[in-house]
Design an enzyme around this catalytic site. Structure first.
Site, short mmCIF file in Angstrom:
data_model
loop_
_atom_site.label_atom_id
_atom_site.label_comp_id
_atom_site.label_asym_id
_atom_site.label_seq_id
_atom_site.Cartn_x
_atom_site.Cartn_y
_atom_site.Cartn_z
N GLU A 35 -12.79 4.64 5.62
CA GLU A 35 -12.65 3.97 6.91
C GLU A 35 -13.75 4.34 7.89
OE1 GLU A 35 -7.97 3.07 7.28
OE2 GLU A 35 -8.58 5.15 7.56
N GLN B 273 0.82 -1.20 0.00
CA GLN B 273 0.00 0.00 0.00
C GLN B 273 0.86 1.26 0.00
OE1 GLN B 273 -2.81 -2.17 3.21
NE2 GLN B 273 -3.48 -0.09 2.81
N ARG C 205 -8.43 -0.69 8.50
CA ARG C 205 -9.36 0.44 8.31
C ARG C 205 -9.49 1.26 9.59
NH1 ARG C 205 -13.67 -1.79 3.89
NH2 ARG C 205 -14.31 0.26 3.11
N CYS C 206 -8.36 1.46 10.29
CA CYS C 206 -8.44 2.06 11.61
C CYS C 206 -8.10 3.54 11.64
CB CYS C 206 -7.54 1.32 12.60
SG CYS C 206 -5.78 1.68 12.39
#
Lengths: 163, 287, 803
Positions: free
Chosen positions: C757, C237, C384-385
């Site tokens: 997110e 990523q 996704r934090c």
């Protein structure tokens, strides 16, 4: 540990290949036949990303040996479109935003393709149950369900058009 | 992810298959649907030197009616069980319960015989076989024999099958007219084994219960038949209180393994819940 | 030929630019099985790498016997830490200022840790070779509880840090202590609590979970010994950061390192860090001079790659008797596993946890986070934090519910009372964050109306009074503020590289365009949404704007995609680059139209002479002119690059409401309704936003209702396959209702905030809120996740609830 000959009809083409007994169908397709559409997401037969169509049935290619396909008709996502025309399920997934990262998509398409032949006019619950062997992490399934519904309509319209 | 090497054999008759198992001995395993065996091999928990693929033996597949008997080939897939018109009409518990096993793809390969032969207490068909008073047909080196379901499941991964045997048929009788049936399976998600499951077959004579089977999945070392629970209800008119008592009796025989699904107390309580719900659903279907 | 004149609306629609739910440009390859993921890549002479892993969680390596593996035909090499030592690569720096073992050096610290690698002709032989390597271990006592890890006589985990009393983030006061990080004003908070009429406290655990994208991690490393160039395809990523780090670790100049992130099958923060598998594949390729592929299994992925959460939180709120919050205090014990490999901006070892004052106007606040080593896999920031915002939002939303319950106030009412008001924006929180914009009251009213909240509460009341009701009904409500778009480089850096992002756009002579950015999509639809931004800025149809990301040899430097930063940062860079082109185009247009620059106006896809609609030049006309006799003083071509250093984070927000019915007999929860209203500012593609919301809510559902990573006392990770790790199918997954408001970000060039997110951050506490609400009439204030039937049944039993 001897190799075996396996013959099958793969996406409409008769092929003959030498394989190890232990070679999984998914590796045979991806590495020996260079059809990388079927994906591997787990090793416990849960995720369904490897789903293909064998003799008219949805099968997880990771839990099937290549040698078991001797004499079979095997269809993968690469064989869905015919004559350059996308299959109704492919069109519908595109139109309904039924994919994001695309990794589960070939398996979803192959399962949807067969599911709609088993059940041409499904309810939403039937679609969810019909696709319960295919996991997705991106879409939350909601648009996938819409896509399958839309594909069902397209196929029925095609049916009545050619009838 | 990668299974170890093995020799692959594909017999085309039962006799040939039995012969192979006899000559290859304990290093050979039967490849039926493969959805229990192949995952174990991919995780390297099982490393057989030989696989005997019995998927191309036609006589092992399909459902036949012979007189009073409904004979189900051991290699009949779960989806074939779900679709079979004879089973749907005469032994409807089996197709309905099979829908709760695994997922659609696995059901194209997983077989009723494989589900039974493994001796895995978590599998569903053993309890269903007990509920249907099934009789197993076994082919072995010294010939064919029949074993009723209530003598077939001996322990965890231990059945009446000996090393070179093949389960070839599961024979059941049609349910009585107006019979009710249900399979209630509590699971964490689609495709999971039962946290607790209960199969019930019930028939009524007037308002009272003339026939009842209550069997349990994944609540002990094998599938269990809750005889004492049945005894509460047989010959009686079902009431909420009697059903509760029957469930309590069924809970008494539970001895579930503790795992990530829950502890023994929880699973036993769930057994009670599934028993009550299965009895109620079966009675609602009965006429 | 007079073509029919198109209306402005028609011309705008043709652009398929911002705001349009246009279909995705990337789909064609995915629906035909022609995506290119790492494991699809096959190079001539390619070898396969597999990893020998530790079966135990803590121990010394006594002996490694490579011979049985080397004896297998087709095996090329077996490497251990000893083989990496001469290259000084047996340990590597982490993103969090710690070091992590590449291959276990004399000690293993967590189950499944990498101990040796094998390289073979194909993956089948490599798997056999892994089984054949013999390793002898001496077991050591295991620590899996972070509180126990801090006891004076706890086993020493990090012998390599012996004597080091100063860590990367400050002093270490115990051998298993990593850091203690604080934010806010402790004195002010203590004062607020000392003088408050009401205080509430709640301990809560946010369990360790794993992002589990459908594609596992992997790479193909290919070192060309003749050119001295290293090319590596990687599930990354953040390819540019990887390139920089790989260059630093390997000594190959960064100009000769090329990292390519091809199609990625889901990231969710699992694919940010640099894993031993990548390093080993690269080393192997350099040593052997051949391409080496590494593709991990699912068990390996769940057991060893970046996990998420594992925060033990103690929250406290001080308030007035009528529910006005006066102060917030939070203390966290953070279980980081064996190495601190958290993917956080360098200055923030607890990420952006200090957003935990949430959507509320809280005058005094303090938080502290204590990081601890245990015998578990490293990680902590993933899934996704938004850099620990999942934990922060969970904390504050649970605390507000607890306070509401204490005061017998409605959960919506107490939130309205404490919301930051619209007029207060930009609002500086007690932790120093400047929230850019928000209108929480409007959004909350919209949701409450949409679900008929009053009727739901009435139904709940009626059900509570009915002893025959077979279910407990709960209503969950969460009103969250997110913080994304990391971030301003003076406070946000990854290993010293500021967290800007970039875009380069080049218009071709015939009017189509190519654009490249420093981010990398993993399903978020950048190839479509980025083109839409450019389409609206430059009047070129998005259909002919080619978007590329992920190849570090062509894309401008960026920090990658995670933490919902793409739209806030790269999206801004895109707009700014486009505006540079726009400014040049205006000059060229004026020249072509023979007017002064100030006498032309831009409308949708053209510059027009003011007051004369017939006289215009489209971007196509201008592009052609740019390559053929540009005006005097302007160089040929039509392109621009922009590196955007954001002035601030962005603050999307949302209001989520959930209705749950719990079976009193089994503890099973049925999500009857989930209503999600999100405000992400300007909405580029509503269809894609909805898709992101569905996905984030579903992952949130999985976390809250079933995911866990249980360890036994020996540090064995139980349930590390998809049999046990809960990934819901279409059957379990609820149907989601989505809604929105639009409160643009005032500091962002297109007012967009990022969204992907939010549904994960916001939904997880919503599920807990609903489940607890089902029990709240019995005095229950909190129930830890996951809310499995088993755990809920135990609660039912504890509370004496029977069917």
């Amino acid at each position: 540990m001897a190799k075996q000959i396996v013959k099958m009809n793969l996406n409409g083409q008769e092929i003959e290949q030498l394989v190890d007994s232990r070679m999984l169908l998914v590796h045979f397709l991806r590495e020996q036949m260079s059809l990388t559409g079927a994906h591997i997401g787990c090793e416990t037969s849960h995720c369904g990303a490897c789903t293909v169509d064998i003799d008219g049935e949805s099968v997880k290619a990771c839990t099937h040996l290549a040698v078991q396909c001797d004499g079979c008709d095997v269809k993968t996502v690469e064989g869905l479109a015919e004559g350059g025309a996308l299959h109704a399920v492919q069109e519908a997934f595109y139109e309904e935003h039924g994919l994001q990262c695309g990794f589960c998509t070939p398996g979803m398409l192959m399962r949807s393709y067969r599911f709609l032949q088993e059940n041409p006019n499904p309810t939403e619950d039937e679609i969810r149950a019909g696709l319960s062997g295919n996991l997705c992490r991106c879409t939350g399934y909601q648009n996938i369900v819409k896509a399958v519904k839309s594909a069902a309509v397209k196929l029925q319209q095609k049916e009545s058009a050619t009838a | 992810m990668i299974p170890p090497s093995f020799e692959y054999h594909r017999p085309s008759t039962v006799e040939e298959a039995v012969g192979l198992l006899s000559s290859l001995g304990s290093e050979a395993k039967i490849l039926a649907g493969g959805h229990s065996l192949l995952p174990m091999m991919k995780l390297r928990f099982a490393e057989p030197e030989h696989l005997v693929d019995i998927n191309r033996i036609p006589e092992l597949k399909g459902v036949r009616v012979i007189g009073d008997d409904i004979v189900i080939g051991a290699m009949t897939s779960e989806n074939a069980v779900i679709e079979d018109p004879v089973l749907n009409e005469k032994v409807p518990l089996l197709p309905e319960a099979a829908k709760l096993i695994a997922d659609p793809q696995v059901r194209n390969r997983g077989t009723i015989g494989g589900d039974i032969a493994h001796g895995d207490p978590a599998n569903d068909h053993p309890a269903l076989a007990l509920a249907c008073d099934a009789v197993m047909t076994i082919a072995g080196p010294s010939g064919t024999r029949k074993v009723p379901a209530n003598e077939f499941f001996l322990g965890t991964y231990w059945t009446a099958l000996e090393e070179c045997d093949i389960l070839t048929e599961i024979t059941v009788k049609a349910f009585p007219q107006g019979a009710g049936y249900a399979y209630k399976k509590l699971k964490r998600k689609t495709g999971d084994w039962a946290t607790a499951a209960c199969a019930v077959v019930v028939a009524l004579s007037g308002n009272s219960i003339s026939h009842i089977r209550i069997t349990l999945t994944n609540l002990g070392p094998t599938a269990l038949r809750a005889h004492d629970a049945e005894a509460i209800l047989i010959g009686q008119q079902a009431t909420d209180e009697l059903i509760r008592q029957a469930a309590a009796k069924a809970m008494e025989i539970c001895d579930p393994a503790e795992d990530l699904r829950g502890d023994a107390e929880y699973k036993t309580a769930m057994a009670g819940q599934m028993v009550q719900r299965a009895i109620n659903e079966a009675l609602a279907k009965a006429s | 030929m007079n073509a029919p004149v198109k209306t402005p609306e028609e011309r705008k629609a043709e652009l398929q630019g911002m705001g349009e739910s246009r279909l995705r440009k990337e789909d064609a390859r995915f629906i035909q099985g022609k995506g290119q993921y790492c494991d699809d890549i096959k190079l001539p002479g390619m070898l396969h790498m597999d990893i020998v892993r530790s079966p135990i969680a803590h121990g010394r390596i006594k002996k490694i016997n490579k011979d049985p593996a080397m004896a297998i035909p087709g095996v090329h090499a077996v490497l251990t830490a000893d083989d990496l030592k001469p290259l000084n690569l047996h340990w590597m720096p982490t993103l969090a200022g710690d070091v992590a073992a590449v291959l276990a050096d004399e000690k293993v610290h967590f189950q499944m840790q990498e101990v040796a690698i094998v390289i073979a002709d194909d993956r089948y032989i490599a798997a056999d070779a892994v089984e054949a390597v013999e390793v002898e271990y001496e077991e050591l006592p295991v620590v899996i509880d972070p509180y126990k890890a801090l006891e004076p006589d706890a086993p020493v985990l990090r012998e390599d840090l012996a004597g080091k009393t100063e860590g990367a983030h400050g002093p270490r006061d115990h051998h298993n202590h990593i850091f203690t990080w604080e934010a806010g004003d402790k004195t002010a908070a203590d004062d607020a609590f000392a003088n408050a009429p009401i205080t509430v406290s709640q301990h809560m655990y946010y369990p360790r979970v794993h992002p589990c994208p459908l594609e596992t991690c992997g790479c193909v490393a290919s070192f060309d010994p003749i050119k001295g160039e290293l090319t590596t395809w990687m599930t990354s990523q953040a390819p540019h950061v990887v390139r920089t780090v790989v260059s630093m670790l390997s000594g190959v100049p960064e100009s000769k390192v090329r990292i390519i992130s091809p199609d990625i099958g889901g990231g969710f923060g699992n694919k940010v860090g640099i894993y031993p598998g990548y390093v080993c594949a690269i080393v192997s390729s350099i040593v052997l001079g051949r391409p080496v592929k590494w593709s991990e299994d699912r068990v390996e992925n769940i057991s060893t790659t970046a996990f998420a959460r594992d925060y033990h939180m103690d929250g406290h709120l001080a308030a007035t008797e009528d529910g006005k919050i006066l102060g917030l205090k939070v203390d966290v014990v953070a279980d980081h596993g064996a190495f601190d490999a958290c993917a956080d901006p360098t200055k923030f070892p607890a990420g952006l946890f200090h957003i935990c004052s949430g959507s509320y106007d809280i005058p005094a606040a303090h938080c502290s986070v204590k990081g601890v080593y245990t015998n578990k896999a490293p990680g902590g920031v993933a899934y996704r934090c938004s850099f620990r915002v999942t934990e922060a939002v969970y904390l504050i939303e649970r605390m507000v519910d607890v306070l509401a319950q204490k005061l017998n106030m409605d959960k919506a009412e107490i939130r309205k009372k404490n919301f930051i008001r619209k007029e207060q924006f930009p609002y500086t929180s007690a932790f120093g964050f400047e929230y850019d914009s928000g209108d929480y009251h409007t959004a909350l009213e919209k949701v409450l109306d949409a679900v008929d909240y009053k009727a739901l509460r009435a139904e709940q009341e009626q059900k509570r009074n009915d002893p025959n009701c077979p279910t407990l009904m709960g209503i969950g409500l969460v009103t969250f503020t997110e913080i994304v778009g990391a971030g301003p480089s003076k406070i946000c850096d990854i290993l010293g590289v500021g967290m800007f992002d970039s875009c380069e756009i080049r218009i071709h002579p015939t009017g189509s365009a190519i654009a490249r950015m420093g981010t990398i999509t993993q399903g978020q639809g950048h190839q479509t949404t980025y083109a839409q931004i450019i389409a609206s800025e430059l009047g070129i149809p998005s259909e002919v704007i080619q978007v590329e990301e992920g190849d570090t040899s062509t894309a401008p430097y960026g920090l990658g995609t995670y933490g919902s930063r793409s739209t806030p940062v790269a999206g801004a860079a895109i707009a700014m680059a486009a505006r540079k082109i726009h400014a040049k185009a205006k000059k060229i247009a004026a020249h072509l139209l023979e007017v002064a620059e100030g006498d032309s106006d831009w409308e949708i896809d053209r510059f027009k002479v003011r007051g004369n609609d017939e006289q215009f030049k489209t971007m196509s006309d201008i592009a052609w002119a740019a390559y053929n006799q540009p005006p005097e003083g302007l160089e040929p071509g039509l392109e621009a690059v922009h590196y955007y250093d954001p002035p601030n984070f962005t603050y999307p927000f949302g209001i989520y409401l959930c209705v749950v019915d719990i079976d009193k007999g089994t503890g099973e929860s049925s999500i009857r309704r989930f209503y999600a209203l999100d405000d992400c500012g300007t909405r580029i593609n509503p269809m894609i936003i909805d898709g992101q919301i569905h996905g984030g809510l579903t992952e949130g559902f999985a976390v809250a209702m079933g995911q866990q990573m249980p360890f036994d006392e020996q540090g064995n990770l139980l349930g590390n396959t998809l049999m046990d790790y809960f990934l819901p199918t279409a059957v379990e997954t609820p149907t989601w209702e989505t809604d929105f408001t639009v409160t643009p970000s005032p500091h962002h060039p297109i007012g967009a905030k990022g969204v992907a997110e939010s549904p994960h951050v916001g939904s997880i506490p919503t599920f807990t809120s609903a489940v607890v609400d089902a029990f709240s009439h019995l005095g229950v204030t909190h129930i830890d996740m996951p809310h499995t039937s088993y755990r809920i049944w135990k609660k039912l039993k504890e509370e004496g609830v029977q069917l």
